[in-house]
Design an enzyme around this catalytic site. Structure first.
Site, PDB file in Angstrom:
ATOM      1  N   GLU A 119      34.088 -64.752  64.613  1.00 45.08           N
ATOM      2  CA  GLU A 119      34.751 -64.693  63.301  1.00 45.08           C
ATOM      3  C   GLU A 119      34.561 -66.032  62.621  1.00 45.08           C
ATOM      4  OE1 GLU A 119      38.739 -63.202  62.756  1.00 45.08           O
ATOM      5  OE2 GLU A 119      38.565 -61.822  64.452  1.00 45.08           O
ATOM      6  N   ASN A 137      42.799 -58.238  64.756  1.00 45.64           N
ATOM      7  CA  ASN A 137      44.195 -58.005  65.118  1.00 45.64           C
ATOM      8  C   ASN A 137      44.494 -56.523  65.349  1.00 45.64           C
ATOM      9  OD1 ASN A 137      44.436 -60.750  64.701  1.00 45.64           O
ATOM     10  ND2 ASN A 137      45.573 -60.575  62.781  1.00 45.64           N
ATOM     11  N   GLU A 188      36.543 -54.222  60.663  1.00 47.93           N
ATOM     12  CA  GLU A 188      37.857 -53.962  61.253  1.00 47.93           C
ATOM     13  C   GLU A 188      38.552 -52.866  60.454  1.00 47.93           C
ATOM     14  OE1 GLU A 188      41.980 -56.379  62.473  1.00 47.93           O
ATOM     15  OE2 GLU A 188      40.296 -57.435  61.566  1.00 47.93           O
ATOM     16  N   GLU A 246      41.987 -62.836  69.846  1.00 52.23           N
ATOM     17  CA  GLU A 246      42.964 -63.882  69.512  1.00 52.23           C
ATOM     18  C   GLU A 246      44.253 -63.772  70.316  1.00 52.23           C
ATOM     19  OE1 GLU A 246      43.456 -64.082  65.243  1.00 52.23           O
ATOM     20  OE2 GLU A 246      41.359 -64.639  64.934  1.00 52.23           O
TER      21      GLU A 246
END
Length: 502
Positions: free
Chosen positions: A293, A73, A28, A174
């Site tokens: 994850e 995110n 990420e 998410e």
């Protein structure tokens, strides 16, 4: 009960075939995962594209089959167009998920190039936080369409004549979490996931898609989220995701090592929910799981709270893992293997520097964290068919779980190599555990090696100055006795018992 365990494995009693993608990982745009991790122009080991050669070698040592990118995110506020084209024209952006500056020096095309050098496949996530179906299908067109359209020709103009042929795509990240940019209710997300999936597959029918499941098993909406989401997008998607992290915040190691039992229950609940929706739809299609994850994560929380915002690639989420963390990671790998019939992809989060098995120093060396070893062993030796493990073991009660078996184990039969590998964790903190493995259905066999990861200090960790403080050895005690293997599992140890079949 005496401190002795027994395990029976029958050749014909199988869980399912291992999809190698369960040994995937995750990169990420967070902390030093990209900048200073896999990408550091000017580093002594960097190649002409700025990819760190020392890191690539450590990654190849794990044989990582797939890597998820670019988040996390991060993806819910990301415009993929910022990371393609001439580097000098790419914008710097405020990155709101982790409150940093994103320079966009590394993007989609660099990631695909890096994947090829790492001998891995890309798993791309699309932004369904601030964006939607239109931008998602445009990204698929840019990445996968051969030529003759604005976006495919733009990729060619950027130096990539051949399409990237990215097969696996995540529909956001998410999306149930209030911390997520553009967080949604299950109904809102299910609809946008269905519409995005529809047009993405219209652009490239060969791709497979992962819908967002609950962010973790403690979410108040779990598992109703999965039921609602799948009810709305069942026909358009192929997988649903699971995310889960654990930490020993209470300094209760016996309870910490039992947490994989919660992971077992999490997986089974999601499978049940998928099958319930399948039944309500009278469908022949089966949804499988992508545990994209998972890891231990808690050591860095306090340090992360003190990071000054709006810097480039600060050291975020840099957990330094100890021996007990490696034991739980081993058990989490066993949990995934035990449901290999339905868990077809999984990503240890993440791969370098950020809650990772590999750490680096900017301008300096790279080294293996304790969790590198069970991950490596499972990936290298855990290919083939998972066998149903019939286990009897002494047990203990922990704060969150009762009847926790000291032995956590699974076996994998690799018919092509003519091997059976037993992965085993002894959760007992002070005593060795004798283990009898009954392999009568396999005929003759011999012990190739018994690898052990053990350390008298549960809190011992590997660092730049002491990179081999916790490392495996092949001096484990396993001997053949007729149709059984008699093994001794050291206290608080991870074990890999490799058997060669006659």
């Amino acid at each position: 009960m005496a401190m002795k365990a027994k395990m029976i494995v029958e050749k014909d009693f199988t869980v399912g075939e291992v999809d190698k993608r369960i040994y995937g990982s995750f990169i990420e745009h967070l902390g030093r995962a990209v900048y200073g991790g896999i990408y550091e122009p000017g580093h002594p080991s960097a190649d002409e594209q700025g990819f760190r050669g020392d890191v690539l070698e450590l990654i190849k040592g794990i044989d990582v089959p797939i890597v998820r990118y670019p988040g996390g995110n991060f993806v819910s506020g990301y415009n993929w167009e910022d990371g393609v084209g001439p580097v000098e024209l790419r914008p710097k952006r405020l990155e709101l998920a982790w409150r940093t500056i994103e320079p966009n020096l590394f993007g989609l095309n660099e990631f695909v190039d890096w994947c090829r050098k790492a001998n891995t496949a890309p798993m791309m996530a699309v932004n369904l936080g601030t964006r939607g179906p239109n931008e998602a299908r445009q990204l698929v067109e840019y990445a996968n369409h051969p030529s003759g359209t604005q976006l495919s020709d733009l990729r060619i103009a950027h130096g990539y004549k051949q399409p990237h042929q990215i097969k696996t795509w995540c529909l956001g990240n998410e999306m149930d979490g209030p911390w997520q940019i553009g967080a949604k209710t299950a109904s809102e997300y299910g609809r946008i996931a269905a519409e995005s999936a529809k047009v993405m597959k219209w652009v490239d029918p060969s791709i497979e898609l992962v819908a967002c499941g609950s962010s973790n098993l403690t979410m108040a909406t779990f598992p109703e989220w999965e039921r609602t989401v799948l009810d709305l997008c069942y026909n358009e998607v192929d997988y649903i995701s699971l995310h889960q992290y654990y930490g020993n915040r209470d300094k209760d190691t016996a309870n910490f090592l039992a947490q994989s039992m919660g992971m077992d229950a999490f997986i089974n609940t999601v499978i049940s929910t998928c099958d319930y929706v399948q039944a309500t739809k009278r469908s022949k299609k089966r949804i499988n799981l992508s545990f994209d994850e998972w890891n231990v994560w808690y050591h860095s929380n306090e340090a992360d709270s003190r990071i000054e915002p709006w810097s480039v690639a600060p050291p975020q989420l840099e957990d330094v893992y100890n021996h007990e963390d490696a034991l739980l990671v081993g058990s989490m790998l066993i949990s995934i293997l035990k449901r290999a019939d339905r868990v077809k992809m999984a990503c240890l989060a993440q791969l370098v520097n950020v809650i990772a098995p590999i750490m680096t120093a900017n301008g300096g060396g790279a080294w293996k964290q304790t969790i590198y070893y069970p991950y490596m062993h499972a990936s290298i030796f855990g290919r083939g068919t998972v066998l149903v493990p019939l286990i009897s073991s002494p047990k203990y009660d922990a704060k969150d779980y009762t009847d926790v078996p000291y032995l956590d184990s699974v076996a994998v039969h690799n018919a092509e190599a003519g091997e059976v590998t037993v992965f085993a964790v002894n959760r007992h903190l002070s005593e060795a555990l004798p283990l009898e493995i009954d392999l009568r259905s396999f005929g003759g066999f011999r012990v190739l090696e018994h690898i052990v990861l053990e350390c008298d200090d549960l809190k011992a960790a590997n660092t730049q100055d002491a990179p081999d403080r916790v490392a495996p050895h092949s001096k484990g005690a396993s001997v053949i006795d007729g149709n059984t293997v008699q093994a001794s599992l050291g206290k608080a140890s991870w074990n890999v018992i490799r058997l060669k079949l006659a």
